[in-house]
Design an enzyme around this catalytic site. Structure first.
Site, mmCIF file in Angstrom:
data_model
loop_
_atom_site.group_PDB
_atom_site.id
_atom_site.type_symbol
_atom_site.label_atom_id
_atom_site.label_comp_id
_atom_site.label_asym_id
_atom_site.label_seq_id
_atom_site.Cartn_x
_atom_site.Cartn_y
_atom_site.Cartn_z
ATOM 1 N N HIS A 308 0.859 -1.182 0.000
ATOM 2 C CA HIS A 308 0.000 0.000 0.000
ATOM 3 C C HIS A 308 0.897 1.235 0.000
ATOM 4 O O HIS A 308 1.956 1.247 0.609
ATOM 5 C CB HIS A 308 -0.896 0.025 1.254
ATOM 6 C CG HIS A 308 -2.072 0.927 1.113
ATOM 7 N ND1 HIS A 308 -1.993 2.274 1.370
ATOM 8 C CD2 HIS A 308 -3.337 0.681 0.710
ATOM 9 C CE1 HIS A 308 -3.175 2.823 1.144
ATOM 10 N NE2 HIS A 308 -4.006 1.886 0.743
ATOM 11 N N ASP A 366 -7.855 -5.389 0.118
ATOM 12 C CA ASP A 366 -8.330 -6.265 -0.959
ATOM 13 C C ASP A 366 -7.946 -7.721 -0.771
ATOM 14 O O ASP A 366 -8.395 -8.583 -1.524
ATOM 15 C CB ASP A 366 -7.758 -5.763 -2.293
ATOM 16 C CG ASP A 366 -8.318 -4.396 -2.642
ATOM 17 O OD1 ASP A 366 -7.534 -3.466 -2.868
ATOM 18 O OD2 ASP A 366 -9.551 -4.265 -2.628
HETATM 19 C C1 SDX Z 1 -6.137 0.004 -2.925
HETATM 20 O O1 SDX Z 1 -4.386 4.532 -2.127
HETATM 21 C C2 SDX Z 1 -5.319 3.902 -1.493
HETATM 22 O O2 SDX Z 1 -5.730 4.288 -0.414
HETATM 23 C C3 SDX Z 1 -5.874 2.710 -2.217
HETATM 24 C C4 SDX Z 1 -6.888 1.879 -1.460
HETATM 25 C C5 SDX Z 1 -8.175 2.632 -1.212
HETATM 26 O O3 SDX Z 1 -8.899 2.265 -0.285
HETATM 27 O O4 SDX Z 1 -8.499 3.535 -2.025
HETATM 28 O O5 SDX Z 1 -6.352 1.460 -0.221
HETATM 29 C C6 SDX Z 1 -7.290 0.640 -2.256
HETATM 30 O O6 SDX Z 1 -5.865 0.332 -4.055
HETATM 31 C C7 SDX Z 1 -5.269 -0.955 -2.142
HETATM 32 C C8 SDX Z 1 -4.035 -1.445 -2.967
HETATM 33 C C9 SDX Z 1 -4.520 -2.553 -3.890
HETATM 34 N N1 SDX Z 1 -3.475 -2.920 -4.854
HETATM 35 C C10 SDX Z 1 -2.851 -4.112 -4.758
HETATM 36 O O7 SDX Z 1 -3.018 -4.914 -3.840
HETATM 37 C C11 SDX Z 1 -1.927 -4.382 -5.942
HETATM 38 C C12 SDX Z 1 -0.581 -4.926 -5.426
HETATM 39 N N2 SDX Z 1 0.115 -3.828 -4.751
HETATM 40 C C13 SDX Z 1 1.065 -3.058 -5.507
HETATM 41 O O8 SDX Z 1 0.680 -2.815 -6.839
HETATM 42 C C14 SDX Z 1 1.574 -1.841 -4.712
HETATM 43 O O9 SDX Z 1 1.858 -2.276 -3.462
HETATM 44 C C15 SDX Z 1 0.713 -0.590 -4.619
HETATM 45 C C16 SDX Z 1 0.304 -0.082 -5.965
HETATM 46 C C17 SDX Z 1 -0.505 -0.856 -3.810
HETATM 47 C C18 SDX Z 1 1.549 0.482 -3.919
HETATM 48 O O10 SDX Z 1 2.602 0.756 -4.769
HETATM 49 P P1 SDX Z 1 3.716 1.882 -4.389
HETATM 50 O O11 SDX Z 1 3.424 2.526 -3.088
HETATM 51 O O12 SDX Z 1 3.878 2.770 -5.582
HETATM 52 O O13 SDX Z 1 4.978 1.028 -4.127
HETATM 53 P P2 SDX Z 1 5.923 0.513 -5.250
HETATM 54 O O14 SDX Z 1 5.105 -0.007 -6.407
HETATM 55 O O15 SDX Z 1 6.931 1.565 -5.527
HETATM 56 O O16 SDX Z 1 6.602 -0.757 -4.554
HETATM 57 C C19 SDX Z 1 7.679 -0.576 -3.634
HETATM 58 C C20 SDX Z 1 8.484 -1.869 -3.706
HETATM 59 C C21 SDX Z 1 8.886 -2.230 -5.136
HETATM 60 O O17 SDX Z 1 10.047 -3.029 -5.042
HETATM 61 P P3 SDX Z 1 11.524 -2.307 -5.203
HETATM 62 O O18 SDX Z 1 11.472 -1.518 -6.509
HETATM 63 O O19 SDX Z 1 11.654 -1.411 -3.981
HETATM 64 O O20 SDX Z 1 12.520 -3.435 -5.212
HETATM 65 O O21 SDX Z 1 7.661 -2.955 -3.258
HETATM 66 C C22 SDX Z 1 7.453 -3.865 -4.343
HETATM 67 C C23 SDX Z 1 7.772 -3.122 -5.626
HETATM 68 O O22 SDX Z 1 8.201 -4.014 -6.638
HETATM 69 N N3 SDX Z 1 6.039 -4.247 -4.283
HETATM 70 C C24 SDX Z 1 5.598 -5.500 -4.445
HETATM 71 C C25 SDX Z 1 4.217 -5.423 -4.237
HETATM 72 N N4 SDX Z 1 3.858 -4.158 -3.976
HETATM 73 C C26 SDX Z 1 4.991 -3.435 -4.021
HETATM 74 N N5 SDX Z 1 6.242 -6.663 -4.750
HETATM 75 C C27 SDX Z 1 5.462 -7.762 -4.823
HETATM 76 N N6 SDX Z 1 4.112 -7.784 -4.629
HETATM 77 C C28 SDX Z 1 3.465 -6.623 -4.338
HETATM 78 N N7 SDX Z 1 2.127 -6.638 -4.145
#
Ligand code: SDX
Length: 431
Positions: A308, A366
């Site tokens: 998140h 989720d």
């Molecule tokens: C919702 O914003 C809100 O409030 C949203 C929400 C709401 O109520 O409105 O809470 C609802 O959207 C919840 C989130 C649902 N999405 C998912 O579950 C999809 C999986 N999650 C990722 O796509 C991600 O965690 C996000 C999009 C939720 C957050 O992404 P960020 O904050 O931009 O973080 P990032 O993508 O920069 O990731 C940081 C690191 C990266 O690795 P490095 O580059 O540091 O090596 O963490 C890794 C990412 O690759 N990473 C994951 C991961 N999520 C982040 N690796 C594996 N699996 C994951 N799920």
């Protein structure tokens, strides 16, 4: 927001700039850069808004480190345990918990707006039966501005109120119609003698051929899911609604924009993707394989339902949702649900893995919601429409707060331009 009388000093070359620091009622201070470009001819750069407050709001507060979520100051676990969705809607819209009389009036107004204009039924026949319900919702909600002209003027308080009630009231009806159309069953009209959640379940699952009695366990679980998804600060879809609204667009078009944004798998589409991932994993012995894939930078696979932007400890909604999953499956007599078993083991293994712990990737709202929704009988394609239905009150409340702000300006971000510098046109024969 109050001026702290503190300033941050910025030095650029030989010039010094004093930037005001504003203090919130909760959370970090805010550096006010509104005059920076005018004074220093420089932009700030923050794609994804990881360090940017886009607005002032009094509706919802999140502390990502402590796993706190407050709606008008009330903690989400208390609201999920003691309140119900329409009362939370009142709280988000008007800022205070309603008296008994206020709640009765509000529920009556919502109940009496649950039907949609009869001609809207024809919109659905224009879609393929296998259209994703989110595609249908984007289209039909946007089309509401073609039917409810008497509540599109955002400068008229009465029209803002009516549009707010109409959107909250009709979203379950539209979502249920999208589902019924998808499965080839007749639309079911709402009933005024049912509460909001029971009405939605009946519109989804009843058929004309037999009576349908709403299971109180399911309606309570449905109501809790609605409450847990109601609002969440300036998330991507809420920010979309605000930006669309800043141009003066009508509320139905703006909410349709929010639905479109929510559909993405990184946002509201994650509940569908999370359950599909859990099904793909299938059994606990395959979890290590998928955790390895999630960690592999060359593999686009991510653990959906994990991570998140704001929560870097735990998502308090996931905690409540996990408890509810156990309760609903138990009450429904669904013993040893294999998907729930995979989810719990996956959570355990991920939270023992340095990759997830170092990046503070914990289950979000989720991760468990899909397990409950599937146990209730919904197909995965209906998971995000249910999120959209729930979040409508958050979008509407944030929209209302913004359009009622006399300082509202059209949102117009600038950019870091790295394209070609000015050059003269070259005739085709000279290229
Ligand atoms: C919702 O914003 C809100 O409030 C949203 C929400 C709401 O109520 O409105 O809470 C609802 O959207 C919840 C989130 C649902 N999405 C998912 O579950 C999809 C999986 N999650 C990722 O796509 C991600 O965690 C996000 C999009 C939720 C957050 O992404 P960020 O904050 O931009 O973080 P990032 O993508 O920069 O990731 C940081 C690191 C990266 O690795 P490095 O580059 O540091 O090596 O963490 C890794 C990412 O690759 N990473 C994951 C991961 N999520 C982040 N690796 C594996 N699996 C994951 N799920």
């Amino acid at each position: 927001m109050s001026d702290t009388n503190k300033t941050a000093k910025l030095t650029i070359g030989d010039e010094n700039y004093d930037l005001p620091i504003l203090s919130p009622s909760e959370g970090p201070d805010v550096l006010d850069i509104r005059k920076l470009y005018g004074q220093a001819d420089i932009f700030t750069y923050d794609p994804g808004f990881t360090s940017t407050a886009s607005c002032e709001s009094a509706i919802t507060y999140i502390d990502g480190e402590e796993g706190i979520l407050l709606h008008r100051g009330y903690p989400i676990d208390q609201l999920a345990g003691k309140s119900h969705f329409l009362e939370v809607c009142y709280l988000l819209l008007y800022g205070e918990l309603p008296t008994a009389a206020q709640l009765e009036d509000f529920e009556s107004r919502v109940t009496n707006h649950t039907m949609v204009h009869e001609q809207m039924h024809r919109f659905f026949t224009g879609f393929r039966r296998d259209a994703h319900p989110m595609a249908v919702m984007v289209g039909v909600v946007g089309a509401m501005s073609a039917f409810y002209h008497d509540s599109t003027d955002i400068h008229d308080p009465w029209q803002r109120e009516v549009a707010s009630i109409r959107l909250i009231a009709k979203m379950p009806t539209i979502a249920a119609m999208a589902y019924k159309y998808n499965i080839g069953q007749p639309f079911v009209y709402p009933r005024n003698d049912l509460d909001y959640s029971s009405n939605f379940l009946r519109m989804c699952f009843s058929v004309p051929a037999e009576d349908y009695n709403v299971n109180p366990i399911l309606s309570r679980a449905m109501d809790r899911i609605f409450t847990l998804h109601a609002d969440h600060e300036q998330n991507a879809s809420t920010s979309t609604v605000r930006l669309a609204s800043s141009s003066g667009a009508n509320p139905f078009a703006c909410i349709a924009a929010g639905i479109a944004c929510l559909w993405g798998p990184a946002h509201g589409g994650a509940n569908q993707a999370a359950l599909e991932s859990l099904k793909e994993i299938g059994t606990p012995d395959r979890i290590p394989e998928f955790i390895a894939r999630a960690k592999d930078k060359d593999d686009p696979f991510r653990l959906m339902g994990f991570g998140h932007r704001v929560y870097k400890n735990f998502d308090p909604r996931a905690t409540v949702m996990k408890e509810s999953a156990d309760e609903v499956l138990d009450l429904l007599g669904i013993e040893n649900n294999p998907i729930l078993a995979v989810a719990k083991e996956l959570e355990k293994q991920a939270l023992d893995d340095p990759y997830f712990v170092d990046r503070k990737l914990f289950p979000n709202v989720d991760f468990y919601s899909g397990i409950i929704l599937e146990a209730m009988g919904f197909p995965t394609s209906m998971f995000t429409p249910i999120f959209a239905l729930s979040r409508t009150v958050g979008w509407v409340s944030q929209w209302k707060e913004m359009v009622e702000d006399p300082t509202m300006k059209i949102g117009r971000p600038r950019q870091l331009y790295t394209g070609a510098q000015a050059r003269d046109y070259v005739d085709v024969e000279k290229r």
